[in-house]
Every structure is written in C-alpha cells, then in structure tokens.
Design an enzyme around this catalytic site. Sequence first.
Site, PDB file in Angstrom:
ATOM      1  N   GLU A 116      35.990  33.602  44.148  1.00 10.41           N
ATOM      2  CA  GLU A 116      36.278  34.045  45.520  1.00 10.41           C
ATOM      3  C   GLU A 116      36.355  35.572  45.570  1.00 10.41           C
ATOM      4  OE1 GLU A 116      37.903  31.676  43.887  1.00 10.41           O
ATOM      5  OE2 GLU A 116      37.222  29.921  45.003  1.00 10.41           O
ATOM      6  N   ALA A 168      50.899  39.283  40.004  1.00  7.66           N
ATOM      7  CA  ALA A 168      49.723  40.162  40.088  1.00  7.66           C
ATOM      8  C   ALA A 168      48.569  39.524  39.318  1.00  7.66           C
ATOM      9  CB  ALA A 168      50.044  41.551  39.537  1.00  7.66           C
ATOM     10  N   GLY A 169      47.862  38.613  39.995  1.00  7.60           N
ATOM     11  CA  GLY A 169      46.683  37.977  39.403  1.00  7.60           C
ATOM     12  C   GLY A 169      45.458  38.672  39.976  1.00  7.60           C
ATOM     13  N   GLU A 187      38.793  37.264  34.639  1.00  8.97           N
ATOM     14  CA  GLU A 187      38.040  38.499  34.957  1.00  8.97           C
ATOM     15  C   GLU A 187      37.537  38.507  36.401  1.00  8.97           C
ATOM     16  OE1 GLU A 187      35.523  40.238  31.913  1.00  8.97           O
ATOM     17  OE2 GLU A 187      36.482  38.926  30.442  1.00  8.97           O
ATOM     18  N   ILE A 205      47.730  36.115  28.949  1.00 12.09           N
ATOM     19  CA  ILE A 205      47.087  37.137  28.121  1.00 12.09           C
ATOM     20  C   ILE A 205      46.428  36.479  26.905  1.00 12.09           C
ATOM     21  CG2 ILE A 205      47.437  39.308  26.835  1.00 12.09           C
ATOM     22  CD1 ILE A 205      47.940  39.366  30.000  1.00 12.09           C
ATOM     23  N   THR A 238      47.279  40.958  33.778  1.00  7.44           N
ATOM     24  CA  THR A 238      47.835  39.950  34.693  1.00  7.44           C
ATOM     25  C   THR A 238      49.351  39.798  34.548  1.00  7.44           C
ATOM     26  OG1 THR A 238      45.742  38.759  34.617  1.00  7.44           O
ATOM     27  CG2 THR A 238      47.658  37.502  35.370  1.00  7.44           C
ATOM     28  N   GLU A 239      49.999  39.601  35.695  1.00  6.22           N
ATOM     29  CA  GLU A 239      51.439  39.281  35.731  1.00  6.22           C
ATOM     30  C   GLU A 239      51.638  38.086  36.655  1.00  6.22           C
ATOM     31  OE1 GLU A 239      53.507  42.813  36.971  1.00  6.22           O
ATOM     32  OE2 GLU A 239      52.718  43.987  35.283  1.00  6.22           O
ATOM     33  N   ALA A 287      45.996  43.447  28.596  1.00  5.21           N
ATOM     34  CA  ALA A 287      47.175  42.908  29.293  1.00  5.21           C
ATOM     35  C   ALA A 287      47.295  43.499  30.693  1.00  5.21           C
ATOM     36  CB  ALA A 287      48.424  43.193  28.470  1.00  5.21           C
ATOM     37  N   ARG A 333      18.215   7.618  24.613  1.00  7.23           N
ATOM     38  CA  ARG A 333      18.970   6.464  25.134  1.00  7.23           C
ATOM     39  C   ARG A 333      18.078   5.579  26.016  1.00  7.23           C
ATOM     40  NH1 ARG A 333      23.158   2.887  25.031  1.00  7.23           N
ATOM     41  NH2 ARG A 333      24.107   2.561  27.086  1.00  7.23           N
TER      42      ARG A 333
HETATM   43  C1  LIG Z   1      41.655  31.323  30.070  1.00  2.00           C
HETATM   44  C2  LIG Z   1      42.195  32.543  30.747  1.00  2.00           C
HETATM   45  C3  LIG Z   1      42.246  33.732  30.036  1.00  2.00           C
HETATM   46  C4  LIG Z   1      42.773  34.880  30.632  1.00  2.00           C
HETATM   47  N1  LIG Z   1      42.875  36.029  29.896  1.00  2.00           N
HETATM   48  C5  LIG Z   1      43.419  37.140  30.458  1.00  2.00           C
HETATM   49  C6  LIG Z   1      43.610  38.322  29.683  1.00  2.00           C
HETATM   50  O1  LIG Z   1      43.252  38.371  28.505  1.00  2.00           O
HETATM   51  N2  LIG Z   1      44.195  39.397  30.266  1.00  2.00           N
HETATM   52  C7  LIG Z   1      44.612  39.378  31.570  1.00  2.00           C
HETATM   53  O2  LIG Z   1      45.123  40.388  32.034  1.00  2.00           O
HETATM   54  N3  LIG Z   1      44.461  38.251  32.331  1.00  2.00           N
HETATM   55  C8  LIG Z   1      43.889  37.146  31.812  1.00  2.00           C
HETATM   56  N4  LIG Z   1      43.744  35.987  32.550  1.00  2.00           N
HETATM   57  C9  LIG Z   1      44.249  35.965  33.914  1.00  2.00           C
HETATM   58  C10 LIG Z   1      43.147  35.963  34.948  1.00  2.00           C
HETATM   59  O3  LIG Z   1      42.500  37.205  34.997  1.00  2.00           O
HETATM   60  C11 LIG Z   1      43.781  35.539  36.286  1.00  2.00           C
HETATM   61  O4  LIG Z   1      44.128  34.164  36.143  1.00  2.00           O
HETATM   62  C12 LIG Z   1      42.836  35.730  37.457  1.00  2.00           C
HETATM   63  O5  LIG Z   1      42.662  37.089  37.744  1.00  2.00           O
HETATM   64  C13 LIG Z   1      43.357  35.036  38.728  1.00  2.00           C
HETATM   65  O6  LIG Z   1      44.682  35.333  38.954  1.00  2.00           O
HETATM   66  P1  LIG Z   1      45.741  34.142  39.249  1.00  2.00           P
HETATM   67  O7  LIG Z   1      45.600  33.128  38.185  1.00  2.00           O
HETATM   68  O8  LIG Z   1      47.060  34.767  39.450  1.00  2.00           O
HETATM   69  O9  LIG Z   1      45.234  33.476  40.589  1.00  2.00           O
HETATM   70  P2  LIG Z   1      45.523  34.000  42.092  1.00  2.00           P
HETATM   71  O10 LIG Z   1      45.184  35.434  42.210  1.00  2.00           O
HETATM   72  O11 LIG Z   1      46.862  33.554  42.522  1.00  2.00           O
HETATM   73  O12 LIG Z   1      44.418  33.159  42.863  1.00  2.00           O
HETATM   74  C14 LIG Z   1      44.568  31.762  43.125  1.00  2.00           C
HETATM   75  C15 LIG Z   1      43.434  31.336  44.044  1.00  2.00           C
HETATM   76  O13 LIG Z   1      43.472  32.099  45.265  1.00  2.00           O
HETATM   77  C16 LIG Z   1      42.239  32.765  45.461  1.00  2.00           C
HETATM   78  N5  LIG Z   1      42.464  34.078  46.066  1.00  2.00           N
HETATM   79  C17 LIG Z   1      43.304  35.059  45.678  1.00  2.00           C
HETATM   80  N6  LIG Z   1      43.187  36.125  46.501  1.00  2.00           N
HETATM   81  C18 LIG Z   1      42.263  35.804  47.419  1.00  2.00           C
HETATM   82  C19 LIG Z   1      41.683  36.486  48.522  1.00  2.00           C
HETATM   83  N7  LIG Z   1      42.023  37.738  48.841  1.00  2.00           N
HETATM   84  N8  LIG Z   1      40.736  35.842  49.252  1.00  2.00           N
HETATM   85  C20 LIG Z   1      40.352  34.596  48.934  1.00  2.00           C
HETATM   86  N9  LIG Z   1      40.854  33.903  47.895  1.00  2.00           N
HETATM   87  C21 LIG Z   1      41.778  34.500  47.140  1.00  2.00           C
HETATM   88  C22 LIG Z   1      41.640  32.928  44.069  1.00  2.00           C
HETATM   89  O14 LIG Z   1      40.238  33.099  44.120  1.00  2.00           O
HETATM   90  C23 LIG Z   1      42.047  31.623  43.429  1.00  2.00           C
HETATM   91  O15 LIG Z   1      41.148  30.616  43.793  1.00  2.00           O
HETATM   92  C24 LIG Z   1      43.212  34.840  31.981  1.00  2.00           C
HETATM   93  C25 LIG Z   1      43.135  33.626  32.683  1.00  2.00           C
HETATM   94  C26 LIG Z   1      42.643  32.492  32.081  1.00  2.00           C
HETATM   95  C27 LIG Z   1      42.578  31.212  32.864  1.00  2.00           C
END
Ligand SMILES: Cc1cc2nc3c(=O)[nH]c(=O)nc-3n(C[C@H](O)[C@H](O)[C@H](O)COP(=O)(O)OP(=O)(O)OC[C@H]3O[C@@H](n4cnc5c(N)ncnc54)[C@H](O)[C@@H]3O)c2cc1C
Length: 384
Positions: free
Chosen positions: A368, A132-133, A364, A159, A128-129, A126, A268
């Site tokens: 980008e 805080a992605g 993970e 999560i 991601t928030e 856990a 096919r």
């Molecule tokens: C199926 C799935 C399972 C997951 N499981 C888990 C889990 O078990 N535990 C957990 O903690 N999280 C989990 N996640 C969360 C995942 O790690 C995040 O979605 C990921 O890190 C991206 O964060 P975000 O979705 O907030 O996107 P954002 O960070 O908002 O990014 C959105 C877009 O902006 C781009 N971007 C962001 N910053 C920059 C930069 N500095 N320069 C250029 N481009 C940028 C990104 O590449 C992306 O294209 C999961 C996600 C999915 C889809």
Amino acid sequence: MKPPDTHPIRAFLDERHVGFAADIGAWAERGLGARSEPPDDAACRREARELLAELGTAGWFEPIRARDWRSCCLAREALAAVSPLADAVFALQALGTLPLLLAEEPAMRERWSLDALRGRAMAAFAMTEAEAGSDVGAIATTAVKDGANYRLNGTKTFISNAGIADFYTVFASTDPSAGGKGLSCFVVPAESPGLRFAGAQVLAAPHPLGTIVFEDCRVPASHRLGAEGRGMALGLQTLDLLRATVGAAACGMAARALEEAIAHAGARRQFGKPLAEFQLVQQKLARMAIDLTAARLLVFRAAWEADRGAARVTLEAAMAKAHATEAAQRIVDDAVQVLGGNGVLAAHPVDRLYRSVRALRIYEGTTEIQHLVIAGKLLEARAR
Ligand SMILES: Cc1cc2nc3c(=O)[nH]c(=O)nc-3n(C[C@H](O)[C@H](O)[C@H](O)COP(=O)(O)OP(=O)(O)OC[C@H]3O[C@@H](n4cnc5c(N)ncnc54)[C@H](O)[C@@H]3O)c2cc1C
C-alpha cells in the site's frame, strides 16, 4: 533448481552479470539446495550465523560493497530460490551496511563494513517501533547528546537479526520537535552497555526477528552517520536502493515455485493423463510465467536505472517491489494448488516458499505504501 535464466532480462544486464548469475545459482544449489529447514528459532539463529560466514567467505557480499544493484538482485534471486533464510542474511547485510557506505563516514565504514561484507560481522537495521511502522516519522526512540556521547532510549521491534547481530544501524530522534526531519542514524555495537535483546518474534518461516531495547545506551558521537537530522534521508535512500532487491527475492521464490509446478504437472497423472495436459492447469502455468517475467523486467529495470547513476529510483523501485512481491504471492499460491495435497506438506519446497513469500509484501514498505509513492509521483508529474 537450475540457475536463474537471465535470457528474459538480458537487455538490462552486462556479460559479467550473466556469469555472476550462473556462478551464484550453481553455488546456492550445491551448498544450500539439500539443507532442510531449521526446526526451531534457536536453530534458525545458529544457521543464519553459519550462512553469514559461508556467504562472506565465498565473496557473495561483494556487489553490496561495489553498489552493483543488478548483481545484488541476481544474488537475492538465486539465494531466495533455494534458501529464503540465506536470502534474508544477504538482505540484512545490505540493509545494515549500506547507510555506512552512503554516509562515507571513514571510521565507521572501516570498522564495520569491511567485516560485515566479509561475513565476519552480522548487521541489522533498526528502524521500526511499535508505533512507527509505515509512519517512520513517528519514531520515538531518542538520542540525547551527553558530552562526547549520545544516550539512546527506546524500543525497536520487528528487527531482523535482533539478538544475533554484531552491530545495529539505528534510527533515533535527536530533535523530537522536528518529527521525521529530527531523525539521526547511529551505528550501535551489540555489546554497547544499555542495549538489550528483549526477545524473539517467531514467524511461520525461519527468519531471526526480535525486539531490542535501549536504556540509557551510551554511543560515541563519532558513531553518528552524517549530520544530525539526516537520518530520514539516509534511511529512505537506503530503502530506495534496496527495494528492487526485495522484488528480486520475490522473483527467485516465484521462479522456484513455477519450476516445481511444471515438474509436478508433467509427472502426476489423474484421469489417465498428466496434469500438464489439462488446459486449466496449462492456463495457471501460463499466467505464472507471464507474471514472473513482468516482475523480473520491472525489478531489473529499477536496478539498471540505479546502476547507471539515476539520481533517484523511487518510482521504479516502488513499482518493482509492489508488482514482484504481489505477483510472487499469486505464483507461489498457484504452485501449491497445482501440487495439490503435496503442496501443503511442511517438508515440500513450495510450502516453504508459501510461508516465506508473505512477509515480502510487508517489510521495507508495504504494497500500500508503494502504491501511495507511485501515485504521488504520477500526480507530482501532472502538477508540473
Ligand atoms: C519479516 C519481517 C522483517 C522485518 N525486518 C525489519 C528490520 O530488519 N528492520 C526494521 O526496521 N523493520 C523491519 N520490519 C518491519 C517492517 O518494515 C514493518 O512491518 C513495515 O514497515 C510495516 O509496518 P507495520 O508492521 O507497523 O504495519 P502498519 O504500518 O501498521 O501497517 C498496517 C497496514 O496498514 C497499511 N497502511 C499503513 N499506512 C497506510 C496509509 N497511509 N495508507 C494506506 N494503508 C496504510 C499498511 O500498508 C498495512 O497493510 C520487518 C517486518 C517483517 C514482517
């Protein structure tokens, strides 16, 4: 589906890996190959728990305990080719348990990792928030010392295994003024008072995902992994070591897609001959095979580096994950194209792969972010 062909990556494997790949490939095909997709999120959650027990009983989590990264990659390749949900179960046991193994906290390791790696306790990671992605340093969940405990407050979203895990490896700030350097890592049992499952997030492909909330959630101080402030380092080390395995899962999905495309192109007939005799179709198959082979070489190079004890595999793992997940997306899309209308039928394996492969480019660390890591390493080397 044949077990993964280890020939193109033999340079990075030992003899035991070749046997392991064949065994888990055959097991996956026999045990998982004929299963249809769970029809809804509730069924997906039930099946994930069943898969946990099956994988654990069969001993397939052993490479996680042994920190044998090439075997972890082979396991994910074999599982993802047949059941992306089984692959996700494997991935989360690794992600949720590895911080316990890396932190060498004997009490927590013995309490949770033994059960987790036998398939008796489901793990979750856990981090991601909502705010805080990619920017992990922005984590706002707090952990405040309160006598012999910490009190956790905050919300984690996206999560995997939320709501069905037995324990969560949680990243929270013990010093909000220090940003990323103030993060600490805790093992939080699912039944902890103040921890609540706030609901599922449903994807196009079966994957148990959701939001959890901490409201004055009391966690014993002995559940902290490593020193206060070591959370970011532990989290990044975990992700570094497991990133190549995401690439491996992508390769498994891509290999299955290529196999389906080849079979369909041979069977096919249109315009009086098999699709496989049209050069435009041949070109697609050739490109798919080149992309897949390059992806596997990058993935197993990164895992081999980690297995031979390289201090960090940040660059190799970022290249492997970025290339393999992007390549797999192209390969699966091309497979759908070769299949024509059949490729978009929900029950067809390539449609399942099409829905499953997309998230790998995001979780993970997005592509980008991997590109930023790779460029950072290149520029750092130039500056030295
Ligand atoms: C199926 C799935 C399972 C997951 N499981 C888990 C889990 O078990 N535990 C957990 O903690 N999280 C989990 N996640 C969360 C995942 O790690 C995040 O979605 C990921 O890190 C991206 O964060 P975000 O979705 O907030 O996107 P954002 O960070 O908002 O990014 C959105 C877009 O902006 C781009 N971007 C962001 N910053 C920059 C930069 N500095 N320069 C250029 N481009 C940028 C990104 O590449 C992306 O294209 C999961 C996600 C999915 C889809």
